[in-house]
Design a protein around this motif. Structure first.
Motif, PDB file in Angstrom:
ATOM      1  N   SER A   1      55.098  38.216  -5.428  1.00 20.56           N
ATOM      2  CA  SER A   1      54.410  37.106  -4.761  1.00 20.56           C
ATOM      3  C   SER A   1      53.184  37.659  -4.047  1.00 20.56           C
ATOM      4  O   SER A   1      53.180  38.818  -3.589  1.00 20.56           O
TER       5      SER A   1
ATOM      6  N   TYR B   1      63.000  38.112 -15.726  1.00 22.42           N
ATOM      7  CA  TYR B   1      64.385  38.383 -15.370  1.00 22.42           C
ATOM      8  C   TYR B   1      65.292  38.301 -16.592  1.00 22.42           C
ATOM      9  O   TYR B   1      65.147  37.410 -17.426  1.00 22.42           O
TER      10      TYR B   1
ATOM     11  N   GLY C   1      60.082  40.634  -9.688  1.00 24.20           N
ATOM     12  CA  GLY C   1      59.325  39.481  -9.238  1.00 24.20           C
ATOM     13  C   GLY C   1      58.214  39.913  -8.304  1.00 24.20           C
ATOM     14  O   GLY C   1      58.243  41.020  -7.741  1.00 24.20           O
TER      15      GLY C   1
ATOM     16  N   GLY D   1      64.979  31.433  -9.905  1.00 27.18           N
ATOM     17  CA  GLY D   1      64.332  32.659 -10.347  1.00 27.18           C
ATOM     18  C   GLY D   1      64.729  33.796  -9.428  1.00 27.18           C
ATOM     19  O   GLY D   1      64.956  33.592  -8.241  1.00 27.18           O
ATOM     20  N   SER D   2      64.834  34.991  -9.954  1.00 26.35           N
ATOM     21  CA  SER D   2      65.166  36.222  -9.227  1.00 26.35           C
ATOM     22  C   SER D   2      66.614  36.279  -8.765  1.00 26.35           C
ATOM     23  O   SER D   2      66.968  37.122  -7.948  1.00 26.35           O
TER      24      SER D   2
ATOM     25  N   PRO E   1      59.605  36.064  -4.305  1.00 27.33           N
ATOM     26  CA  PRO E   1      59.154  36.233  -5.694  1.00 27.33           C
ATOM     27  C   PRO E   1      60.085  35.535  -6.682  1.00 27.33           C
ATOM     28  O   PRO E   1      60.597  36.131  -7.618  1.00 27.33           O
ATOM     29  N   GLY E   2      60.290  34.265  -6.468  1.00 30.01           N
ATOM     30  CA  GLY E   2      61.145  33.485  -7.352  1.00 30.01           C
ATOM     31  C   GLY E   2      61.233  32.060  -6.857  1.00 30.01           C
ATOM     32  O   GLY E   2      61.047  31.774  -5.672  1.00 30.01           O
TER      33      GLY E   2
ATOM     34  N   GLY F   1      57.702  36.212 -12.151  1.00 32.68           N
ATOM     35  CA  GLY F   1      58.666  37.257 -12.430  1.00 32.68           C
ATOM     36  C   GLY F   1      59.197  37.201 -13.839  1.00 32.68           C
ATOM     37  O   GLY F   1      58.973  36.237 -14.580  1.00 32.68           O
TER      38      GLY F   1
ATOM     39  N   TYR G   1      61.044  33.907 -17.781  1.00 36.84           N
ATOM     40  CA  TYR G   1      59.737  34.162 -17.188  1.00 36.84           C
ATOM     41  C   TYR G   1      59.370  32.959 -16.320  1.00 36.84           C
ATOM     42  O   TYR G   1      59.682  31.804 -16.664  1.00 36.84           O
TER      43      TYR G   1
END
Length: 733
Positions: free
Chosen positions: A480, A494, A478, A143-144, A51-52, A492, A518
């Motif tokens: 997926s 963060y 996040g 990300g994440s 998820p990132g 996600g 985002y």
């Protein structure tokens, strides 16, 4: 990553191309089976559900282009911006999604999951960076990254994977020689074996590089090159006990010596000869030593429970003796004064000042992560809880020397102050985080929080001490979703944070830099074609303007607000693999479009200053973040030989927040202001397999010898490296 030639069109979750893989090594995926240390990105199958946004660069990709410069490696990764300084990547400046890239201080840099910056809290913008040429992989998480990996999370995280201990006896060596007497070697030997006490393994490694450098110093026979020497020892033991466990230890050392300078040249002189250095820089030199070590304990009491604990210690010392004034004028202003430039060139008499900045860094800590797998109804959980206790400090010393120029290219010693204390920064940080990976069917959610308590101290040159405390809070969620075996979407939100130095916080009240990011993306993966497209938006507040290499009085000031948004895309395809040609024809295209602008008032406008954000009023572009960054490549891979060509384009950008605006009345202009032109580079590499053990290789970097201003900091314009040719041999037994 090995490329399979088995055609399986019915399977979409198959092997990727291995050029710039949007996947990790098998370390993360197989960790519960092999007890190897955890990694940042994870395994090849996990990346599809991550998820990132992330990227993984394999050792194969680094070696096929003979890249020893981290800037060249990351130039192909979407969303990563690099600023070249010395042409060899010895002092990288890396930005992830628009965060300030100066000395990579807004990026959490790790090696094997351990913080590797000399003083990541007290002085993150130091002069050590892991050498990509000795790594077996590089993980980039954009990300994440904010939950598990601190302390600097407004950018992201880069984790270097050092050479792992092989399963069986193996010897590897790669040596190249090329332009400007540049010699490179990476050699290692390792083995693993079963004993009565359990399975043990070891690795002995040596990495070295030397060069005369490509810049020529006026009136001097001294070269502008460097010498690098890096040995490493790694060991593991998996004892025969009822508890499945592994103990791993590593000790590495780096010795670096370079005749490098902060000082650039005038724009006119760079246009006439981009490889020129002025005579006054002939005394400039940096020497450094870095020790890094850890001991890890990994245990799996059950299939549902896993622990990893590490003790680590790093030590770094450096002394950079460099020119910083001419006739009482700062260099970036002196370069706009013909009389001062004449002194720098050695063609006019005058005095110059050199400052030796000695830094002694120390950091150590204890970090832990526990993973607990369980289910609640239809939900499967992988709950990660982490704790790290960390201490670091930096002691600063300074010595200033005056030299008198005779106007004939010579400079003689005039006076020196002797080495004097210049302050101590230190921090003790306790970090905790909790992150739960929740999976139900095709959906994966990953919420998490991170909190750090910082106990900080600053002692000035006079011995007066100040103490205080800070707190850092980061969080994110996040998700997926696998649309099918070939396609997935992810996204996600963060919150990131980056802390100022103890000195800036305690003496000036500089606040933490904060960001809210985002992202939303789409991934497609088949055996021969991979693609990823990500849109991102980051809202920065209380930007911290770095003090690295600038030397202005008010270090680490807050510098207003900014917004960065854009689109990252990467596509990879191998026609040979897809059509069973019997040879590979891998192709990739990477593109990043970015809009990075200041959105609020800037505290540095009224007060001036020489920082990178100076003049960053609303609507101005963030320096060194180009609108376009493109890369493409095509290769040919046969059983006996192969070739690859890479194309890299970086659009124009600006040197400071002033962009093209004039400085306010009363503020002297500097050579740090102004445009950084666009640059297009072509790199070529070929290899020939003599047999299964010996490979011959050769190539050309910057084929068309294109040179432009690559940086205006620290002290004036300098150009990227010229055309460089290399040839060598690789042996594996």
């Amino acid at each position: 990553m090995k490329r399979t030639r088995t055609r399986k069109k019915e399977s979409c979750a198959a092997a990727t191309l291995g050029i710039i893989c949007l996947a990790g090594t098998a370390h993360g995926q197989d960790a519960l089976q092999t007890l190897e240390p955890l990694t940042v990105v994870g395994g090849e199958e996990q990346i599809f559900r991550l998820p990132g946004s992330a990227a993984y660069v394999s050792a194969e990709e680094i070696r096929q282009s003979n890249f020893t410069n981290i800037n060249s490696v990351l130039a192909k990764v979407p969303g990563v911006y690099v600023r070249d300084e010395d042409g060899f990547g010895n002092f990288p400046n890396i930005s992830l999604r628009g965060a300030d890239g100066t000395r990579s201080e807004k990026v959490t840099v790790m090696e094997d999951g351990i913080l590797t910056a000399p003083s990541p809290y007290s002085a993150p913008s130091a002069y050590y960076f892991p050498r990509v040429a000795r790594m077996e992989g590089v993980e980039i998480l954009k990300g994440s990254s904010q939950v598990r990996y601190g302390p600097h999370t407004t950018g992201g995280v880069i984790n270097f994977l050092s050479t792992s201990v092989p399963d069986d006896s193996k010897f590897y060596s790669r040596s190249t020689y090329g332009s400007h007497n540049t010699f490179f070697n990476h050699t290692w030997y390792g083995d693993s074996m079963d004993t009565q006490a359990g399975r043990v393994g070891y690795l002995l490694e040596l990495h070295a590089q030397t060069s005369d450098g490509f810049r020529d110093i006026d009136f001097s026979n001294r070269d502008s090159g460097f010498d690098l020497f890096e040995p490493m020892l790694k060991f593991f033991w998996e004892p025969n006990t009822a508890l499945k466990q592994r103990i791993e230890a590593k000790v590495g050392y780096t010795s670096f010596d370079a005749n490098e300078t902060y000082t650039g040249v005038t724009e006119a002189d760079l246009a006439a000869n981009p490889d020129r250095r002025y005579a006054a820089t002939q005394f400039d030199r940096i020497e450094s030593e870095h020790w890094r070590s850890y001991i890890k304990w990994i245990a799996e009491p059950s299939d549902a429970l896993r622990f990893e604990s590490a003790l680590y210690y790093n030590q770094f010392e450096r002394n950079w003796d460099k020119l910083d004034q001419v006739a009482g004028t700062s260099l970036h202003q002196a370069l706009l004064n013909p009389a001062r430039v004449a002194v720098l060139k050695g063609s006019a008499p005058g005095n110059i000042r050199s400052t030796a900045n000695l830094r002694e860094h120390e950091s150590y800590g204890w970090q832990n992560q526990a993973n607990f797998r369980f289910a609640t109804g239809q939900l499967e959980h992988d709950l990660a809880a982490g704790l790290r206790a960390h201490y670091d400090r930096v002691d600063a010393f300074r010595e200033r020397t005056i030299y008198e120029g005779n106007g004939l290219g010579g400079f003689g010693f005039a006076s020196a102050t002797g080495m004097q204390p210049n302050g101590i920064n230190e921090a003790f940080a306790t970090a905790v985080y909790l992150e739960d990976e929740i999976t139900t069917g095709a959906l994966t959610l990953r919420p998490g929080v991170r909190y750090e308590w910082l106990d900080i101290d600053y002692t000035n040159a006079a011995g007066t001490s100040l103490s205080g405390d800070e707190s850092l809070f980061a969080a994110g969620i996040g998700a997926s979703y696998e649309l099918n075996q070939c396609n997935s979407i992810f996204g996600g939100v963060y919150r990131g944070v980056a802390a100022p130095s103890p000195q800036a916080y305690l003496t000036q009240g500089t606040e933490n830099e904060e960001s809210l990011g985002y992202e939303l993306g789409f991934r497609h993966r088949t055996e021969s074609f991979n693609a990823e497209v990500v849109g991102f938006f980051t809202d920065f507040s209380q930007l911290i303007s770095t003090d690295a290499g600038f030397g202005f009085t008010n270090t680490n000031q807050n510098a207003g607000e900014a917004e960065v948004y854009g689109v990252e895309a990467l596509a990879q395809y191998d026609a040979g693999l897809d059509r069973d040609w019997g040879f590979g024809v891998p192709v990739y295209v990477s593109a990043t479009w970015t809009q990075a602008e200041f959105t609020g008032g800037n505290s540095l406008i009224g007060g001036g200053g020489d920082a990178i954000y100076a003049g960053g009023r609303a609507g101005n572009e963030i320096p060194y973040v180009p609108e376009w960054k493109l890369a493409a490549g095509i290769g040919f891979s046969h059983e006996k030989w192969g070739a690859n060509v890479d194309f890299i384009y970086v659009g124009e950008t600006w040197g400071t927040g002033f962009n093209g605006d004039p400085r306010p009345a009363g503020q002297a202009p500097t050579t740090r202001d102004g445009e950084i032109p666009s640059l297009f580079l072509v790199n070529l590499g070929v290899h020939y397999n003599v047999n299964e053990n010996i490979k011959l290789l050769a190539g050309v970097h910057n084929v068309f010898d294109e040179q432009e201003i690559s940086s205006r900091i620290p002290e004036g314009p300098r150009a990227n490296a010229p055309r460089m040719v290399f040839a060598g041999v690789e042996a594996t037994f």
